[in-house]
Design a protein around this motif. Structure first.
Motif, short mmCIF file in Angstrom:
data_model
loop_
_atom_site.label_atom_id
_atom_site.label_comp_id
_atom_site.label_asym_id
_atom_site.label_seq_id
_atom_site.Cartn_x
_atom_site.Cartn_y
_atom_site.Cartn_z
N MET A 1 0.73 -1.81 0.14
CA MET A 1 -0.31 -0.21 -0.07
C MET A 1 1.06 1.02 0.14
SD MET A 1 -3.10 -0.47 -0.70
CE MET A 1 -3.10 -1.57 -1.53
N THR A 2 2.37 1.21 0.95
CA THR A 2 2.71 2.56 0.65
C THR A 2 3.16 2.96 -0.89
OG1 THR A 2 4.11 1.76 2.88
CG2 THR A 2 5.02 2.84 1.58
N PRO A 3 3.46 2.18 -1.94
CA PRO A 3 3.76 3.12 -3.38
C PRO A 3 2.17 3.76 -3.16
CG PRO A 3 4.74 0.76 -3.26
CD PRO A 3 3.45 0.69 -1.92
N GLN A 4 1.40 2.67 -3.26
CA GLN A 4 -0.22 3.28 -3.55
C GLN A 4 0.30 5.27 -3.05
OE1 GLN A 4 -3.04 2.81 -5.57
NE2 GLN A 4 -4.40 1.21 -4.74
N PHE A 5 0.47 5.22 -1.86
CA PHE A 5 0.31 6.51 -1.22
C PHE A 5 1.65 7.17 -1.19
CE2 PHE A 5 0.63 8.50 2.32
CZ PHE A 5 1.83 9.62 3.09
N LEU A 6 2.36 6.76 -2.07
CA LEU A 6 3.46 7.65 -2.73
C LEU A 6 3.12 8.60 -3.28
CD1 LEU A 6 6.75 5.37 -1.34
CD2 LEU A 6 6.27 7.74 -0.57
N PHE A 7 1.82 7.10 -4.76
CA PHE A 7 2.18 7.49 -5.62
C PHE A 7 0.54 9.07 -5.41
CE2 PHE A 7 1.72 7.97 -9.76
CZ PHE A 7 0.17 7.61 -10.22
N GLN A 8 0.96 9.05 -4.45
CA GLN A 8 -0.52 10.19 -4.55
C GLN A 8 0.32 11.98 -4.36
OE1 GLN A 8 -3.70 9.64 -4.40
NE2 GLN A 8 -3.13 8.20 -4.72
N PHE A 9 1.35 11.47 -3.63
CA PHE A 9 2.36 13.12 -4.61
C PHE A 9 2.39 13.14 -5.49
CE2 PHE A 9 3.78 13.86 0.46
CZ PHE A 9 2.61 12.94 0.34
N TYR A 10 2.61 12.40 -6.17
CA TYR A 10 2.97 12.59 -7.92
C TYR A 10 1.31 12.49 -8.69
CZ TYR A 10 7.22 11.74 -6.34
OH TYR A 10 8.90 11.66 -6.15
N CYS A 11 0.10 12.60 -8.03
CA CYS A 11 -1.12 12.38 -9.12
C CYS A 11 -1.96 13.70 -8.24
CB CYS A 11 -1.82 10.95 -9.03
SG CYS A 11 -2.61 10.94 -7.44
N GLY A 12 -1.51 14.50 -7.88
CA GLY A 12 -2.22 15.64 -7.24
C GLY A 12 -3.21 14.91 -6.50
N PHE A 13 -2.62 14.10 -5.03
CA PHE A 13 -3.65 13.71 -4.38
C PHE A 13 -5.37 13.28 -4.73
CE2 PHE A 13 -0.14 13.75 -1.30
CZ PHE A 13 0.70 14.92 -1.57
N SER A 14 -5.59 12.66 -6.00
CA SER A 14 -6.40 12.80 -6.42
C SER A 14 -7.05 11.48 -6.36
CB SER A 14 -6.58 13.25 -7.64
OG SER A 14 -5.61 12.49 -8.14
N HIS A 15 -6.61 10.42 -5.49
CA HIS A 15 -6.97 8.87 -4.93
C HIS A 15 -6.99 8.44 -6.09
CE1 HIS A 15 -8.51 11.57 -1.61
NE2 HIS A 15 -9.43 11.70 -2.36
N GLN A 16 -5.86 8.98 -7.10
CA GLN A 16 -6.08 8.36 -8.61
C GLN A 16 -5.49 6.68 -8.13
OE1 GLN A 16 -7.09 7.59 -11.59
NE2 GLN A 16 -5.89 6.00 -11.87
N THR A 17 -5.43 5.75 -8.29
CA THR A 17 -4.80 3.76 -7.98
C THR A 17 -3.84 3.82 -9.19
OG1 THR A 17 -5.07 1.59 -7.97
CG2 THR A 17 -6.85 3.12 -9.44
N LEU A 18 -3.04 3.64 -8.40
CA LEU A 18 -1.48 2.84 -9.35
C LEU A 18 -2.46 1.23 -9.95
CD1 LEU A 18 1.14 3.55 -9.55
CD2 LEU A 18 1.92 2.30 -7.46
N TYR A 19 -2.50 1.25 -8.67
CA TYR A 19 -2.84 -0.44 -9.21
C TYR A 19 -4.50 -0.42 -10.10
CZ TYR A 19 0.85 -0.74 -5.95
OH TYR A 19 2.11 -1.24 -4.95
N ASP A 20 -4.61 -1.33 -10.86
CA ASP A 20 -5.36 -1.67 -11.98
C ASP A 20 -6.61 -2.52 -10.87
OD1 ASP A 20 -7.61 -4.11 -13.85
OD2 ASP A 20 -7.64 -1.86 -13.17
N SER A 21 -7.87 -2.47 -10.43
CA SER A 21 -8.94 -2.89 -9.34
C SER A 21 -8.33 -4.21 -9.40
CB SER A 21 -10.01 -2.65 -9.57
OG SER A 21 -10.23 -2.25 -10.42
N ALA A 22 -8.45 -5.23 -10.38
CA ALA A 22 -8.70 -7.10 -10.64
C ALA A 22 -6.98 -6.97 -9.70
CB ALA A 22 -8.88 -6.99 -12.08
N TYR A 23 -6.04 -5.81 -10.08
CA TYR A 23 -4.67 -6.84 -9.71
C TYR A 23 -4.98 -6.56 -8.21
CZ TYR A 23 -2.15 -7.46 -13.29
OH TYR A 23 -1.44 -7.43 -14.39
#
Lengths: 351, 256
Positions: free
Chosen positions: B1-23
């Motif tokens: 989950m940490t990569p998801q959290f880190l990704f938020q810094f790069y996507c404008g904190f818009s809750h965009q998921t890094l992984y596809d939901s199926a994954y």
């Protein structure tokens, strides 16, 4: 226990002992590796010996890649276009630049944007992949994910969604002053093969796109409809237009670049790539970025067998290789000094 | 989950998921559940003969003594370290959307997600592999099988245009990752960068910090051989045992 006894049948009490199989008695045949300094040391040195030269090779390859970046948001002549109100008509500008070295091999031209969040959640959702696959029911009735760019109340947008709506529409051209000739650029071969040939399909009939897209209208910010993206080439028109496909593949970071054109190396003067010299970049400035403090740039780059110019992989390999080497040396010293004393401890595990 | 959290810094904190939901769903179901299940069932830290000879070793696990704060925090920090390496390793590879292949095409957002999750699945399973000391055929099957299943699943999921999914985000993504040499170089690098601390820790622990288990076993054996050592002590006398063993070792070396 006696309470579970069936008094009528005179049998022995049911046993709770597990079956005598290898699995249930935990007697499965097994391999029991022991991780000691003796086994790990050679591995560390082998890793170091492989990684460090590999990293050096990757770094050298990356450094041999030529790259030139020109920011044209509001530099020089293009500053007049930066604040241009597009309702007044088009704006065109020119920028001069110089290539100090020859760019040998196939040269790629990218456009880059900064501060453009293609990875924003609402943006990424705003598309209809079924419509882009050519399904006619989705063409006339795009999914609700595209809202508010699904329809304008009466007619559906084709293609729908915010991603399509914000498609990059500057036109960039290069002019080589050394030979007074414009650099020939190819607009195909820039999208991923699976995208162009599978994921994106035009609705039927494929040969008459105006008819196929009847009943839909062009997206709000576009100046021409989707079936006029490339009227000269039927395999590059409509949804399968490669500029469109490249744009629809959302970028991961707010600063990104996308492949725009390839230099046509079958033309004279450019068969070896781009020679060094003075060039002029002609821009048809249609894409406004000032409202979100964005920047636009044009990038020329060669590639190598491993892709674009990125020293990270080389540096990372050298770092990890060196760390493994240092760890190997440290473990070796430890093993020599203290090895015999603690061999008894090691043997006590998994005897 | 940490990569998801880190990704938020790069996507404008818009809750965009890094992984596809199926994954995301299948990650907890398939990619990591079976190997740890097999580990829990089949792992034998000490062999059966050791335990039968030194039953006092069972006292170590009484009252869940091994589920202590220190190892737990240690593992959590290690997990964080791994997450940072996956995420920033993949991110730095992407750079400014540098070309991914010889033909100049660039990576996209889902490619970053699949790259991070590939690193994740492989590292987690290989770490479990390094920690397993008792390899039965089942362990081999679930660990290597999970990795193979991950690859096959990714190829399948991203290889076809699934009509019942309205969102074909991952179409062609895994294949394009496989076609990029940079990815092939990055994944082993990240695996090794993540597993090296773990391996070093295991090796050094055996040399310098033998657990109580080992100390007791050694002490018992020495007692059997007739040397003068205290019996396998209770937890209070652990310190004394270490110093006395050190003394005995020194004296036995000097007599040899």
């Amino acid at each position: 226990m006696a309470t579970s006894y069936n008094k009528e049948s005179n049998e022995e009490p049911t046993s709770k002992r597990p079956d005598n199989t290898a699995f249930k008695q935990q007697r499965l045949p097994a391999w029991q590796p022991i991780l000691t300094a003796g086994t790990v040391l050679p591995a560390f040195f082998v890793i170091a010996i492989i990684f460090i030269p590999l990293g050096i090779g990757l770094l050298i390859t990356s450094n041999n890649i030529r790259e030139k970046e020109i920011d044209y948001t509001d530099q020089g002549d293009c500053s007049k276009c930066a604040n241009w109100n597009l309702t007044n008509g088009n704006c065109a500008c020119k920028l001069n630049f110089t290539l100090e070295e020859d760019f040998e091999g196939q040269v790629y031209m990218y456009y880059g944007l900064s501060n453009f969040y293609q990875n924003h959640r609402r943006y990424v959702k705003s598309r209809d992949d079924n419509q882009l696959y050519g399904v006619s029911s989705s063409l006339k009735d795009p999914s609700s994910e595209c809202a508010p760019y699904a329809n304008n109340g009466t007619m559906p947008y084709a293609p729908c969604g915010a991603i399509a709506n914000s498609m990059f529409n500057d036109t960039l051209k290069l002019y080589f002053q050394g030979k007074n000739v414009s650099v020939p650029l190819l607009k195909t071969g820039i999208a991923w093969w699976t995208d162009k040939n599978v994921k994106f399909q035009n609705p039927s009939p494929n040969d008459d796109l105006k008819k196929a897209f009847a009943g839909t209208q062009k997206p709000l910010y576009w100046s021409k409809p989707v079936y006029e993206l490339d009227p000269t080439d039927l395999t590059n028109n409509g949804f399968i237009n490669e500029d469109f496909i490249v744009w629809m593949r959302t970028a991961a970071l707010p600063t990104f670049r996308k492949l725009y054109r390839r230099v046509n190396i079958s033309e004279p003067y450019f068969s070896n790539g781009l020679p060094a010299g003075n060039y002029v970049l002609h821009v048809e400035y249609n894409y406004p970025v000032k409202s979100f403090n964005g920047k636009k740039r044009m990038i020329l780059s060669t590639t190598s067998w491993m892709g674009g110019k990125n020293p990270f992989l080389g540096i990372a390999y050298i770092t990890v290789g060196s760390v493994c080497f240092v760890l190997g040396v440290v473990l070796f010293i430890i093993h020599q000094k203290y090895g015999k004393r603690s061999s008894e401890f090691i043997d006590s595990v998994n005897q | 989950m940490t990569p998801q959290f880190l990704f938020q810094f790069y996507c404008g904190f818009s809750h965009q998921t890094l992984y596809d939901s199926a994954y995301l769903m299948i990650y907890n179901l398939c990619f990591t559940s079976l190997p740890i299940l097999a580990y829990g069932l089949l792992e034998q830290y000490q062999s059966m003969s050791t335990l039968q000879n030194f039953p006092i070793l069972y006292r170590r696990i009484s009252k869940n003594a091994l589920l202590a704060w220190r190892p737990f925090i240690g593992w959590t920090l290690l997990g964080l370290y791994h997450a940072f390496i996956f995420f920033f390793g993949s991110l730095l590879l992407l750079g400014d959307s540098i070309a991914a292949r010889y033909y100049g095409q660039v990576f996209g957002h889902w490619m970053l997600g699949v790259l991070v999750s590939t690193n994740l699945v492989f590292t987690v399973n290989l770490k479990l592999a390094f920690d397993t000391r008792y390899w039965t055929w089942m362990n081999h099957f679930v660990i290597w099988g999970t990795l193979i299943f991950y690859v096959i699943f990714s190829l399948f999921y991203g290889g076809f245009h699934w009509p019942f999914l309205h969102d074909q985000a991952l179409h062609g993504v895994f294949l394009s990752l496989l076609s990029s040499l940079q990815v092939w170089f990055l994944v082993p690098l990240i695996l090794i960068a993540c597993l090296v601390p773990d391996v070093v820790r295991q090796v050094l622990a055996k040399q310098f910090f033998p657990g109580k288990t080992q100390l007791w076993v050694v002490a018992w054996r020495r007692q059997q051989r007739g040397e003068r050592t205290p019996l396998a002590p209770s937890t209070h006398r652990h310190h004394k045992l270490v110093t006395s063993l050190a003394g005995i070792t020194a004296s036995s070396e000097s007599t040899v």
